[in-house]
Design a protein around this motif. Sequence first.
Motif: not given
Length: 131
Positions: A77-83, A106-113
């Motif tokens: 799972g990945r997150l990239v800041r867009t704003g 994975l979604l729970a980890a991404l949400h927490a981050a």
Amino acid sequence: MSNSRPTVRPLTHDAGAALDRVFAGLSPHSRFLRYHAPMPRLPGPVRRALLDLDGRDRLGFVAEVPTADGPRPVGLGRLVRTGPHTAELALEVVDDWQRRGVGRQLLAALHAAAEERGWTALEARVLPGND
């Protein structure tokens, strides 16, 4: 296939082997749903972009299951800041582990981050039929 529950840990920029292993575990249909195009191989520029993680504005997590040969990656799972307060998210789970809660972990980890960083909106591009 292991019956163990996967553990989730941060993905680092040197995790190319995990990326390659998860990509190899995706069927052509799963690859199409994830990348929105036929993708028999992961092109170098795409691979480099997926591994371009700084832990601040671009971060990721890997879900792994224990095996006799060591941890086996089964999802990313990945997150990239867009704003200032938004980020785009992406998930992929190997076919053998789909519908077993890996994406949810994975979604729970991404949400927490995202929450830690003050990001209040997560966006994802999903093709019709990708449930």
